[in-house]
Design an enzyme around this catalytic site. Structure first.
Site, PDB file in Angstrom:
ATOM      1  N   ASP A 142       2.812   3.984   4.718  1.00 36.28           N
ATOM      2  CA  ASP A 142       3.303   4.710   5.898  1.00 36.28           C
ATOM      3  C   ASP A 142       3.937   3.779   6.922  1.00 36.28           C
ATOM      4  O   ASP A 142       3.760   2.573   6.868  1.00 36.28           O
ATOM      5  CB  ASP A 142       2.136   5.416   6.597  1.00 36.28           C
ATOM      6  CG  ASP A 142       1.571   6.532   5.757  1.00 36.28           C
ATOM      7  OD1 ASP A 142       2.282   7.030   4.870  1.00 36.28           O
ATOM      8  OD2 ASP A 142       0.400   6.893   6.003  1.00 36.28           O
TER       9      ASP A 142
ATOM     10  N   TYR B 292      -7.107  -1.471  -0.492  1.00 34.07           N
ATOM     11  CA  TYR B 292      -6.674  -1.497   0.912  1.00 34.07           C
ATOM     12  C   TYR B 292      -7.768  -2.124   1.767  1.00 34.07           C
ATOM     13  O   TYR B 292      -8.952  -2.028   1.446  1.00 34.07           O
ATOM     14  CB  TYR B 292      -6.443  -0.076   1.433  1.00 34.07           C
ATOM     15  CG  TYR B 292      -5.133   0.546   1.033  1.00 34.07           C
ATOM     16  CD1 TYR B 292      -4.014   0.395   1.843  1.00 34.07           C
ATOM     17  CD2 TYR B 292      -5.007   1.286  -0.138  1.00 34.07           C
ATOM     18  CE1 TYR B 292      -2.797   0.977   1.502  1.00 34.07           C
ATOM     19  CE2 TYR B 292      -3.794   1.865  -0.496  1.00 34.07           C
ATOM     20  CZ  TYR B 292      -2.698   1.709   0.334  1.00 34.07           C
ATOM     21  OH  TYR B 292      -1.501   2.283  -0.009  1.00 34.07           O
TER      22      TYR B 292
END
Lengths: 246, 246
Positions: free
Chosen positions: A53, A111
Site C-alpha cells: 500500500d 511482514y
C-alpha cells in the site's frame, strides 16, 4: 523468449502510492519500469510479488522481469540505481528460470510492524515506525499473537475495496517483541488480505490500550466482521520484510 | 543554587555544526539552550559531555543543566521536544546531584562507526552510515582492532586544530563486526582526541583496502605522526553511542 530475471529491492515507501502502477500517484513499479527501460533501452515490465500500500516500506521485495541484454548484471544494477530515486534501491539482479513468477511462486511473506512507544520518538527509526505515545500493556498484547496462527477466514481483518476471491489465509508465525521502547510485530503467512497486517497490528494496539480484550480475538475472527476488530494501524510502521520461495 | 538536572538526548547531526555553540553554524547545544530557555522562561546553559563534530550523530548523549522550575519533568520533556527541531530529541530529564558534571564525571565514552559496503546503499540506514563501495578485506581489518587497546599516546590519530593538552588516552574496547553488508566498529575509551575515532575507522578502511598493512599499526601509534595513519573517515558514519558514569 527473453531471459527472466529475479530482482530484489528495498524502498522507503513514504513518498509513493504503493507498489502498483496507477493514475494520480507515483508508484514503486512505475519508477522501476522507467529505470530498467532507460538503462536497457527497451520496454521492461516488472512483475512484483505483492501490492504494498501507499506509504508501506520494503526491506527485501522480490520482483521479476524478462529482458535480453549484453550488459553484465552489476552494470545493470549500478545503472538502474543511478537512475532510480534514492529511496528505492535494487539490491540484486539474477538470471532465473523462465517459470519463476515473483507473485505466483511465493510460498510465504513476512511482514514486520514497528511501534515506537517512546515519549520522544527515535530520530533514526522515525521514517519506518508508528509513533504511539499512549501507554500500552505489552504483556496483554503478546498473549494475543497465538490466536492469529493457523488457517482462518480473516474477513474481519480486511479493509473494503479489495478484489480478493478467497478470504482464508494461513499464518505460520506471529510474534511480538520489545526492545527498549520499540515494539515489533513479525508475521509470516501464505498471503494477506487487504490491510490485514495493519489491522492485526491495530487490533493488538487496541488490546494494549485496554479497548479490546485479547480473549475476544478468536470470536472476532469467527465473526468475519471488520467492525469488531481494532483500528487499521498507519502504513508508515509496516515493512515487507521478506518473500520466501521454495 | 539551582537544581542540577541530568539530560539524555539523541540527535541526527547531519544538519548541525556539531555540539558546541559557535558562530556561522547552528549547533545542538544552541538548539537545546533555546528550547530549555523558552519552556522554562529563564536562561538555561547546557553542559555537554562531549564536543561532537559537525555531522556526527548521537544515540545517548548526556548533558546537565541547572534550573529551578515547578514544572514536572515529563512536562518539561514534552515542551522541550515540541520546541526542538525534529532531528534532536530529549529522552529524559532527571534531577541529579549538584556535583554531577556531564563532561568531568564521564568515565568512558562509546562510539560506533558504521560502514555500508553494499553496492546499493541501505535506504533506511543511509543518514548514519558511511557508504563505501570498494571491496574491503574484513578479516584483515578485524585483526587490527587489538592494536588500539590500552593506554597510548594517540597523536598519530589526531587532526590538527584541537586544544588537547595531553595525548594519552586509554581504549578499553575496540571491536569490528559485520552483518550482511554493514561493518560496525565499536570503540570505548576514557576519552578521544580530535577526530580520533574517525581516523581509527579510516585507518581500518585503509587496511581493508590494502593500502596499509595492519601490522604497521603499533609502529604508527609509536611514531605519533598523523601522516602515517589512514584517512579521516567522514562524520556521517559516526555515532556517539553512550557515555558511561560511575
Amino acid at each position: 523468449m527473453s531471459q527472466n530475471h529475479k530482482i530484489t529491492l528495498m524502498y522507503n515507501g513514504a513518498r509513493y502510492g504503493g507498489w502498483q502502477v496507477q493514475k494520480n500517484a507515483v508508484t514503486i513499479q512505475e519508477e522501476l519500469e522507467k529505470a530498467f527501460s532507460t538503462i536497457l533501452r527497451q520496454d521492461v515490465s516488472i512483475i512484483g510479488a505483492s501490492r504494498t500500500d501507499a506509504g508501506v516500506h520494503a526491506l527485501n521485495y522480490t520482483a521479476n522481469a524478462f529482458f535480453d541484454t549484453d550488459l553484465e548484471e552489476r552494470r545493470i544494477l549500478s545503472g538502474v540505481n543511478a537512475v532510480l530515486p534514492e529511496d528505492i534501491r535494487v539490491k540484486s539482479i539474477k538470471e532465473c528460470d523462465e517459470a519463476f513468477h515473483a507473485r505466483y511462486c511465493a510460498k510465504s511473506k513476512t511482514y514486520v510492524y514497528q511501534i515506537d512507544t517512546s515519549i520522544y520518538g527515535d530520530v533514526f527509526k522515525k521514517p519506518y515506525v508508528w509513533r504511539f505515545k499512549y501507554p500500552l500493556n505489552f504483556e496483554n498484547m503478546q498473549k494475543c499473537t497465538p490466536f492469529f496462527l493457523g488457517r482462518h477466514d480473516f474477513s474481519a481483518f480486511m479493509s473494503k475495496g479489495a478484489q480478493a476471491k478467497t478470504f482464508e489465509r494461513e499464518i505460520y508465525e506471529c510474534s511480538l517483541t520489545r526492545q527498549d521502547d520499540m515494539i515489533t510485530m513479525k508475521i509470516r503467512g501464505n498471503g494477506f488480505l487487504y490491510n490485514m497486517v495493519r489491522i492485526i497490528a491495530g487490533t493488538l494496539v487496541s488490546v494494549g490500550r485496554g479497548f479490546l480484550s485479547g480473549e475476544e480475538i478468536p470470536q472476532i475472527i469467527l465473526s468475519k466482521e471488520r467492525k469488531r476488530a481494532g483500528i487499521t494501524a498507519p502504513p508508515e510502521g509496516l515493512m515487507l520484510y521478506e518473500i520466501e520461495y521454495e
